[in-house]
Design an enzyme around this catalytic site. Structure first.
Site, short mmCIF file in Angstrom:
data_model
loop_
_atom_site.label_atom_id
_atom_site.label_comp_id
_atom_site.label_asym_id
_atom_site.label_seq_id
_atom_site.Cartn_x
_atom_site.Cartn_y
_atom_site.Cartn_z
N LYS A 1 -52.45 19.13 -15.51
CA LYS A 1 -52.63 18.50 -14.08
C LYS A 1 -51.59 18.84 -12.83
O LYS A 1 -51.82 19.42 -12.01
CB LYS A 1 -52.97 17.25 -14.17
CG LYS A 1 -53.41 16.71 -12.82
CD LYS A 1 -53.17 15.22 -12.74
CE LYS A 1 -51.80 14.70 -12.95
NZ LYS A 1 -51.47 13.21 -12.64
N SER B 1 -39.31 10.07 -13.04
CA SER B 1 -40.01 11.23 -13.70
C SER B 1 -39.29 12.56 -13.10
O SER B 1 -39.78 13.63 -12.43
CB SER B 1 -41.45 11.37 -12.81
OG SER B 1 -42.25 10.20 -13.32
N GLU C 1 -45.32 8.36 -17.52
CA GLU C 1 -46.86 8.35 -17.87
C GLU C 1 -47.26 8.47 -19.34
O GLU C 1 -48.39 8.22 -19.62
CB GLU C 1 -47.12 9.96 -17.39
CG GLU C 1 -46.61 10.88 -17.86
CD GLU C 1 -46.80 12.20 -16.97
OE1 GLU C 1 -47.30 13.32 -17.45
OE2 GLU C 1 -46.23 12.26 -16.08
#
Length: 428
Positions: free
Chosen positions: A25, A196, A310
């Site tokens: 994604k 991240s 995540e």
């Protein structure tokens, strides 16, 4: 979209499966942005086709780019960006953070809104940054969705300082559009560490692959103005979506192989190799594939997940089934994701008999015998995946609204059933 609860299936035995994952994604949505801003057509090979990526494609079409089917991929033809336009970002962080700087390049107003919970996700820094770079944004003082970008057909660009401690996407969104700004951009971060980091590395690498000049330093990123090249983007499999399948190898004492695992990648999901090995898995990368084997017994995990937040929901579920306690830290920013993931995991794991305590920046998990019950998912795809992992070992886990996995992995429940059917087929 809502759906009937799904009874997460208990594993009939040790899994022995090969699971082929659709595209990333994160890479797909970055490639769509860069393709829409390029100086010629681009092709996305093997992109993810899911709610998040379809929302991005639809948003870019609304602004004037051509995004069309090209076999299993997409062909993107840049067009003149213009308003008035309305954009639905759903609950997709990449769309709500990447699209506004592109909308600032459009000639005309662009109204941006999303799902109800999207209005609670951090957007103030990107709104303030666009204003600092000379673009009008009408948010009625909310610092959140919905808002309207008053595009003028160009952005001056320059130096901007933001606090991106809530999401690295706030920086990536500015960087991806920056080659089209008259002065490019220099983004400076001030605040707690940006989470991240691999996703920022992905943004920088993809910009460079498209011909942009990018410099990075400590908490500073510079993109020079210049053309973005149309090209073919080969999208890697989504490694974060491997988490629940690889976890099944540990829970069942089986084997799961994911083909197409890239030897050199910026995807955060690549960290699964080390994290699962620390829990006791045998992890082997060979022949362009990753194989994880388990024994059915595995350790708890003490890990800082700041760069790979995540992965937390699936890892937390796995930790709840482990042989010892776990401590997952560095993830305070997950309170601003699709839902407050820390609160959600505490509530739902404890609701099944678990012993999970919320920390200022994470979770403390002590294994206890779990029982069946409803596992609510809060419109969060990662919560569905966490519930599936629990269901492997706990009978009667009813996962609420499994259709929410359409955000990143629409065929998840079918793929899950196929993985579990594999050992039964071999025994037959």
């Amino acid at each position: 979209m809502t759906s009937q609860p799904w009874t997460a299936p208990v594993a009939p035995g040790a899994v022995d499966a090969t699971v082929r994952l659709p595209g990333s994604k994160s890479m797909t949505n970055r490639a769509l942005i860069l393709a829409a801003l390029a100086d010629g057509p681009s092709t996305l090979a093997a992109p993810l086709r899911s709610r998040d990526t379809e929302l991005m494609a639809g948003a870019l079409r609304a602004l004037g780019a051509g995004v069309a089917e090209d076999g299993a991929g997409w062909r993107v033809v840049p067009g003149e960006l213009r308003g008035p336009a309305s954009v639905d970002v759903g609950l997709a962080g990449t769309v709500m953070r990447f699209l506004p700087p592109v909308a600032a390049l459009a000639a005309g107003d662009v109204a941006i809104d999303g799902d109800p919970y999207a209005r609670r996700r951090p957007m103030g820094p990107i709104i303030a940054a666009l204003r600092a770079l000379g673009t009008g944004v009408d948010d009625e003082g909310r610092g959140a969705l919905p808002f309207t970008v008053r595009g003028r057909g160009a952005v001056e660009g320059g130096v901007v300082t933001i606090d991106a401690s809530g999401s690295s996407q706030l920086i990536s969104g500015l960087l991806l559009a920056a080659p089209r700004f008259a002065k490019g951009v220099e983004v400076r971060h001030e605040g707690p560490p940006v989470p991240s980091a691999p996703h920022l590395e992905m943004t920088v690498r993809m910009l460079r692959e498209a011909g942009a000049a990018v410099e990075t330093g400590h908490d500073v990123w510079r993109v020079a103005p210049g053309p973005v090249a149309g090209r073919t983007w080969d999208i890697e499999p989504d490694l974060s979506n491997a988490a629940q399948f690889l976890a099944a190898a540990l829970v069942t004492g089986g084997r799961v192989t994911v083909p197409g695992w890239p030897p050199d990648t910026t995807q955060p999901g690549d960290a699964l190799r080390g994290l699962l090995a620390r829990m006791g898995a045998d992890v082997e990368a060979s022949g362009g594939a990753l194989t994880v084997r388990g024994t059915g017994a595995f350790r708890g995990l003490d890990a800082d997940l700041h760069e790979v937040g995540e992965l937390t929901p699936v890892l937390a579920a796995l930790c709840a089934l482990a042989d010892g306690p776990s401590r997952l830290t560095g993830i305070a920013h997950l309170r601003g994701h699709e839902t407050d993931r820390l609160a959600a995991l505490v509530t739902e794991l404890n609701g099944l008999g678990g012993d999970v305590r919320e920390l200022p920046d994470g979770l403390e998990i002590r294994p206890r015998p779990l029982h069946g019950g409803t596992f609510r998912t809060y419109d969060d795809h990662r919560m569905v995946m966490a519930g599936a992992v629990l269901g492997l070992a706990v009978d009667g886990v009813q996962v609420e609204n499994p259709a929410t996995v359409g955000k990143t992995l629409p065929d998840f429940t079918t793929m899950w059933a196929a993985m579990l059917a594999a050992p039964a087929a071999r025994r037959g």
